[in-house]
Scaffold this motif. Structure first.
Motif, PDB file in Angstrom:
ATOM      1  N   MET A 130       0.843  -1.198   0.000  1.00  0.00           N
ATOM      2  CA  MET A 130       0.000   0.000   0.000  1.00  0.00           C
ATOM      3  C   MET A 130       0.876   1.244   0.000  1.00  0.00           C
ATOM      4  SD  MET A 130      -2.727   1.326   2.801  1.00  0.00           S
ATOM      5  CE  MET A 130      -1.579   2.251   3.786  1.00  0.00           C
ATOM      6  N   LYS A 146      -3.430   2.943  -3.367  1.00  0.00           N
ATOM      7  CA  LYS A 146      -4.613   2.097  -3.220  1.00  0.00           C
ATOM      8  C   LYS A 146      -5.377   1.890  -4.511  1.00  0.00           C
ATOM      9  CE  LYS A 146      -4.550   4.204   1.208  1.00  0.00           C
ATOM     10  NZ  LYS A 146      -4.820   5.509   1.816  1.00  0.00           N
ATOM     11  N   GLU A 147      -4.885   2.445  -5.611  1.00  0.00           N
ATOM     12  CA  GLU A 147      -5.646   2.324  -6.848  1.00  0.00           C
ATOM     13  C   GLU A 147      -5.461   0.943  -7.475  1.00  0.00           C
ATOM     14  OE1 GLU A 147      -3.659   5.740  -8.696  1.00  0.00           O
ATOM     15  OE2 GLU A 147      -3.721   6.031  -6.548  1.00  0.00           O
ATOM     16  N   PRO A 148      -6.416   0.572  -8.321  1.00  0.00           N
ATOM     17  CA  PRO A 148      -6.221  -0.664  -9.078  1.00  0.00           C
ATOM     18  C   PRO A 148      -5.231  -0.445 -10.223  1.00  0.00           C
ATOM     19  CG  PRO A 148      -8.323   0.329  -9.632  1.00  0.00           C
ATOM     20  CD  PRO A 148      -7.734   1.166  -8.541  1.00  0.00           C
ATOM     21  N   TYR A 149      -4.462  -1.479 -10.528  1.00  0.00           N
ATOM     22  CA  TYR A 149      -3.510  -1.417 -11.634  1.00  0.00           C
ATOM     23  C   TYR A 149      -3.822  -2.511 -12.646  1.00  0.00           C
ATOM     24  CZ  TYR A 149      -0.659   1.637  -8.754  1.00  0.00           C
ATOM     25  OH  TYR A 149      -0.215   2.682  -8.013  1.00  0.00           O
ATOM     26  N   GLY A 150      -3.459  -2.258 -13.885  1.00  0.00           N
ATOM     27  CA  GLY A 150      -3.632  -3.275 -14.909  1.00  0.00           C
ATOM     28  C   GLY A 150      -2.661  -3.020 -16.032  1.00  0.00           C
ATOM     29  N   PRO A 171      -4.121  -8.784 -16.053  1.00  0.00           N
ATOM     30  CA  PRO A 171      -4.794  -8.201 -17.210  1.00  0.00           C
ATOM     31  C   PRO A 171      -6.307  -8.472 -17.221  1.00  0.00           C
ATOM     32  CG  PRO A 171      -2.802  -9.320 -17.895  1.00  0.00           C
ATOM     33  CD  PRO A 171      -3.006  -9.656 -16.447  1.00  0.00           C
ATOM     34  N   ILE A 172      -6.752  -9.540 -16.566  1.00  0.00           N
ATOM     35  CA  ILE A 172      -8.190  -9.842 -16.545  1.00  0.00           C
ATOM     36  C   ILE A 172      -8.883  -9.184 -15.356  1.00  0.00           C
ATOM     37  CG2 ILE A 172      -9.917 -11.675 -16.431  1.00  0.00           C
ATOM     38  CD1 ILE A 172      -7.929 -13.557 -17.578  1.00  0.00           C
ATOM     39  N   THR A 173      -8.277  -9.279 -14.185  1.00  0.00           N
ATOM     40  CA  THR A 173      -9.012  -8.894 -12.973  1.00  0.00           C
ATOM     41  C   THR A 173      -8.520  -7.596 -12.350  1.00  0.00           C
ATOM     42  OG1 THR A 173      -7.496  -9.993 -11.470  1.00  0.00           O
ATOM     43  CG2 THR A 173      -9.245 -11.326 -12.388  1.00  0.00           C
ATOM     44  N   PHE A 174      -7.410  -7.067 -12.789  1.00  0.00           N
ATOM     45  CA  PHE A 174      -6.751  -5.915 -12.160  1.00  0.00           C
ATOM     46  C   PHE A 174      -6.264  -6.294 -10.761  1.00  0.00           C
ATOM     47  CE2 PHE A 174      -9.873  -4.353 -15.109  1.00  0.00           C
ATOM     48  CZ  PHE A 174      -9.059  -3.669 -15.966  1.00  0.00           C
ATOM     49  N   GLU A 196      -5.095  -4.602  -6.830  1.00  0.00           N
ATOM     50  CA  GLU A 196      -4.837  -3.496  -5.925  1.00  0.00           C
ATOM     51  C   GLU A 196      -4.324  -4.074  -4.619  1.00  0.00           C
ATOM     52  OE1 GLU A 196      -7.798  -4.125  -7.174  1.00  0.00           O
ATOM     53  OE2 GLU A 196      -9.146  -4.570  -5.526  1.00  0.00           O
ATOM     54  N   TYR A 197      -3.764  -3.241  -3.779  1.00  0.00           N
ATOM     55  CA  TYR A 197      -2.956  -3.763  -2.676  1.00  0.00           C
ATOM     56  C   TYR A 197      -3.713  -4.711  -1.747  1.00  0.00           C
ATOM     57  CZ  TYR A 197      -5.136  -1.008   1.004  1.00  0.00           C
ATOM     58  OH  TYR A 197      -6.026  -0.523   1.910  1.00  0.00           O
ATOM     59  N   ASP A 198      -5.031  -4.554  -1.625  1.00  0.00           N
ATOM     60  CA  ASP A 198      -5.729  -5.383  -0.639  1.00  0.00           C
ATOM     61  C   ASP A 198      -6.550  -6.504  -1.261  1.00  0.00           C
ATOM     62  OD1 ASP A 198      -7.587  -3.812  -1.791  1.00  0.00           O
ATOM     63  OD2 ASP A 198      -8.606  -3.230   0.053  1.00  0.00           O
ATOM     64  N   LYS A 199      -6.136  -6.973  -2.429  1.00  0.00           N
ATOM     65  CA  LYS A 199      -6.864  -8.065  -3.063  1.00  0.00           C
ATOM     66  C   LYS A 199      -6.457  -9.415  -2.468  1.00  0.00           C
ATOM     67  CE  LYS A 199      -8.375  -9.165  -7.722  1.00  0.00           C
ATOM     68  NZ  LYS A 199      -9.367  -8.197  -8.147  1.00  0.00           N
ATOM     69  N   LEU A 251      -8.809 -12.224  -0.018  1.00  0.00           N
ATOM     70  CA  LEU A 251      -9.863 -12.976  -0.696  1.00  0.00           C
ATOM     71  C   LEU A 251      -9.257 -14.105  -1.540  1.00  0.00           C
ATOM     72  CD1 LEU A 251     -13.088 -12.700  -1.380  1.00  0.00           C
ATOM     73  CD2 LEU A 251     -12.126 -12.283  -3.632  1.00  0.00           C
ATOM     74  N   LYS A 280     -14.084  -7.581  -5.272  1.00  0.00           N
ATOM     75  CA  LYS A 280     -12.902  -8.335  -5.702  1.00  0.00           C
ATOM     76  C   LYS A 280     -13.230  -9.581  -6.510  1.00  0.00           C
ATOM     77  CE  LYS A 280     -10.205  -6.024  -2.464  1.00  0.00           C
ATOM     78  NZ  LYS A 280     -10.203  -4.697  -3.079  1.00  0.00           N
ATOM     79  N   LEU A 327      -7.802   2.121 -17.577  1.00  0.00           N
ATOM     80  CA  LEU A 327      -7.744   0.688 -17.307  1.00  0.00           C
ATOM     81  C   LEU A 327      -8.680  -0.093 -18.226  1.00  0.00           C
ATOM     82  CD1 LEU A 327      -7.510   0.626 -13.429  1.00  0.00           C
ATOM     83  CD2 LEU A 327      -5.773  -0.118 -15.026  1.00  0.00           C
TER      84      LEU A 327
END
Lengths: 295, 383
Positions: free
Chosen positions: A112, A117-121, A210-213, A215-218, A221, B204, B262
């Motif tokens: 983080m 906190k943003e999503p990356y892809g 590339p499919i799901t992106f 982010e730091y807190d994924k 799960l 998620k 994105l």
């Protein structure tokens, strides 16, 4: 039929992700009989590092993958050296599992801090429109994931059955005291298992981002889903956990499709509970096999 | 001896004077409770940045009537319990005169009894209807984020115009998704719209193909997706990959350029009701919000190298309302409350033109949104 096929493909997509994470669980479980609950964080690490090399400093795809896997392996090594090794001989497995949770929180915090906190892809390995098979679509990247799952399985099979190093690792898992008496350096084996599982988890991250992106807190799960898959297939067997991953993905997708999407996680976890109650060794091995394999 | 006594007396006297001089320069304290970490951190981050930026600007310009402004920012970690603890600390220990935040609906709801009892005005940055309604029980509570139902109304109005009658909705299983789903289901009959599929997914989740297909097979003429964050990009990508042939509508949480980057070409044609902060440069010059939108966006970009987005805008409006009240009526919690309730009229902010009244503690409606479509990787306002 077309609809079923689409649900099925969608399940395979998600299942492949679960399968790769479950494999990571299995590698460490097989040599140390502990569960590395930081597995999901390594997936995130893989995705974020890959983004950094590919999009931020614009390295070629291949180089980025190699660097990402290398660094993840090093993080796995650091994790083992700093947190597992000093306690491996004396501590209870439960304590070690708790340590891996602590490590996951630490790693998440660092990620983080470094990435925000943003999503990356980033773009998939091969660009292009999704493939259409029997009226249902499947993304190209998913085929790459299948390829890598297969490759991983092959590698693990050869490594654990055909190389002296892999066989020694298996020996540690079955009985670490006897293995030590036979001259096997157990702590080295544990180290290698952490490096390997770090690499495979981060490979999963590289492939699925590339499919799901990412982010730091994924991580958490993914850890839970990978763990469910591993239990479903039966911890201890690589083929088993891989099948467990795909099965869980397909089940979730079919439940969402034919019953209701709000119920898919609940029903999947119900399945996990009933597995643990009625067939704790997993779908693909008998309880004798599991007992021999472990503990 | 007497000389000594005189000296000491003198010293005490001087100290008293100094103390008095300090007292009048003592900072005015306001509190902010934001989700800086945790699942809602993507909301809390721009809000925190906005408040720091504005506080710096205000203090540079001489503060409030000569007194500096001190903003105490607390991280709620996106948790209700932590938000409650932060509020208690701000009220009891720091003695703030107003509270800005929290960032999410759940946390805001948790703070209502606390600020009501302490008689401290709170301007929430979250959207949930329950935060300011029923208004008779929300004497001390205001909010600057539009109601979810205003966003829904904006979408339904547009659909009515285009003759879309059957929609499939996809909502995320979080507070945001629940509120959106409720508004979508409740308001549909009023606009002659039937919801033919009501699908959900979890935060998620990595693939929403199944939900989209179910909606289409149920006869939907359009899809509405209600979520914020990476999930809405995944829905967009799945929608694009399936070549569904029906339009995709997103919630007002869609307004970030990051989403367009994105999602890439998959985002082409996606329609959403957005606050004007994301399309300020496409507004006509005479639009009453344009000037402040421009200056806010530009100073934020200069300092943080990223866009403030809708969430930064909510913080801007709340903060400026408090600042205006402080300038006019001074640091008195009850007077600040009265000022915000009665004097924020035709007040151009970032999220819209506010009309707060004793009957409406939000003051924004569906007109604060523009329907925006994605074209060639950029926003375009739909007429």
């Amino acid at each position: 039929m077309e609809l079923f096929l689409q649900f099925f493909f969608s399940g395979l997509t998600v299942g492949a992700i679960y399968a790769l994470i479950a494999l990571g669980f299995n590698i460490i479980y097989n040599t140390t009989s502990i569960l590395n609950l930081a597995q999901g964080e390594f997936v995130v690490l893989g995705g974020l590092l890959m983004w950094y090399f590919l999009e931020k400093i614009h390295l070629p795809y291949g180089v980025s993958i190699i660097l990402t896997l290398g660094i993840s392996g090093l993080v796995g090594l650091a994790m083992e050296r700093l947190s597992i090794r000093p306690l491996l001989k004396t501590a209870d497995p439960l304590l070690l599992i708790l340590i891996t949770i602590a490590f996951s929180i630490l790693l998440r915090g660092i990620l983080m801090f470094l990435f925000g906190k943003e999503p990356y892809g980033y773009p998939p390995i091969s660009e292009g429109a999704p493939l259409i098979i029997g009226g249902a679509i499947i993304q190209r990247q998913v085929l790459w994931i299948f390829l890598f799952v297969l490759f991983t399985m092959l590698f693990l099979y050869i490594f654990f059955n055909r190389t002296i190093f892999g066989i020694a690792m298996k020996a540690c898992a079955i009985d670490s005291l006897s293995a030590t008496l036979l001259g096997i350096n157990t702590s080295q084996m544990v180290m290698v298992s952490f490096i390997l599982s770090g690499i495979f988890a981060s490979l999963a991250g590289v492939l699925v981002t590339p499919i799901t992106f990412v982010e730091y807190d994924k991580g958490p799960l993914l850890t839970i889903k990978g763990f469910t898959a591993a239990i479903l297939g039966g911890l201890g067997s690589n083929w088993g956990v891989m099948a467990g991953g795909f099965l869980l993905g397909i089940l979730e997708s079919l439940i969402a499709g034919y019953i209701h999407s709000g119920l898919k996680d609940a029903l999947a976890l119900l399945l996990l509970l009933s597995m643990l109650l009625f067939k704790p060794a997993g779908l693909f091995q008998s309880s004798e096999q599991a007992r021999l394999r472990k503990l | 001896m007497s000389l000594w006594r005189l000296f000491i007396l003198n010293l005490i006297f001087m100290l008293l004077i100094l103390n008095n001089a300090f007292a009048s320069k003592e900072p005015i304290k306001i509190g902010a409770i934001l989700s800086i970490t945790g699942p809602a951190s993507f909301i809390g981050e721009p809000e925190k940045n906005t408040i720091l930026l504005l506080a710096e600007q205000i203090n540079k310009a001489g503060g409030i009537n000569g007194r500096p402004l001190e903003v105490l920012i607390e991280d709620s970690k996106s948790e209700e319990t932590q938000a409650v603890l932060s509020a208690k600390k701000l009220i009891e220990k720091d003695k703030v005169v107003a509270i800005i935040g929290p960032s999410t609906t759940g946390e805001s709801m948790a703070l209502i009894p606390i600020v009501t009892q302490a008689k401290i005005p709170m301007i929430s940055l979250a959207a949930g209807t329950g935060i300011t309604e029923p208004v008779s029980e929300r004497y001390w509570i205001f909010k600057t984020a539009q109601y979810d139902r205003s966003a829904v109304e904006a979408i339904y109005k547009y659909m009515q115009k285009k003759g879309i009658k059957k929609v499939g909705i996809l909502t995320i299983a979080t507070g945001f998704g629940d509120q959106g789903r409720k508004a979508l289901l409740e308001l549909a009959p009023k606009f002659g719209i039937t919801i033919v599929a009501d699908e959900r997914y979890k935060p998620k989740d990595s693939d929403m193909t199944v939900q989209l297909l179910k909606a289409k097979n149920a006869g939907a003429e359009a899809i509405i997706n209600w979520s914020v964050g990476p999930e809405q990009i995944i829905v967009t990508k799945n929608w694009h990959a399936l070549k569904m042939g029906i339009p995709l509508f997103q919630s007002h949480g869609w307004g970030s350029k990051k989403n367009l980057q994105l999602a890439g070409p998959a985002a082409e044609g996606v329609i959403a009701p957005l606050g004007r902060i994301v399309i300020w440069d496409k507004l006509p010059d005479k639009h009453p919000q344009k000037k402040i939108l421009k200056s806010f966006e530009e100073s934020y970009m200069a300092k943080y190298k990223s866009e403030p987005g809708t969430f930064g805008g909510h913080a801007y409006d709340a903060f400026m309302m408090v600042v205006e009240a402080l300038k006019k009526v001074g640091p008195d919690p009850a007077k600040i409350r009265d000022y915000v309730e009665n004097n924020i009229k035709n007040w151009p902010g970032i999220s819209g033109i506010f009309n707060i009244s004793p009957k409406d503690h939000c003051g924004l409606d569906a007109t604060s949104f523009e329907m925006v479509i994605v074209q060639k990787g950029d926003w375009e306002i739909l007429q």
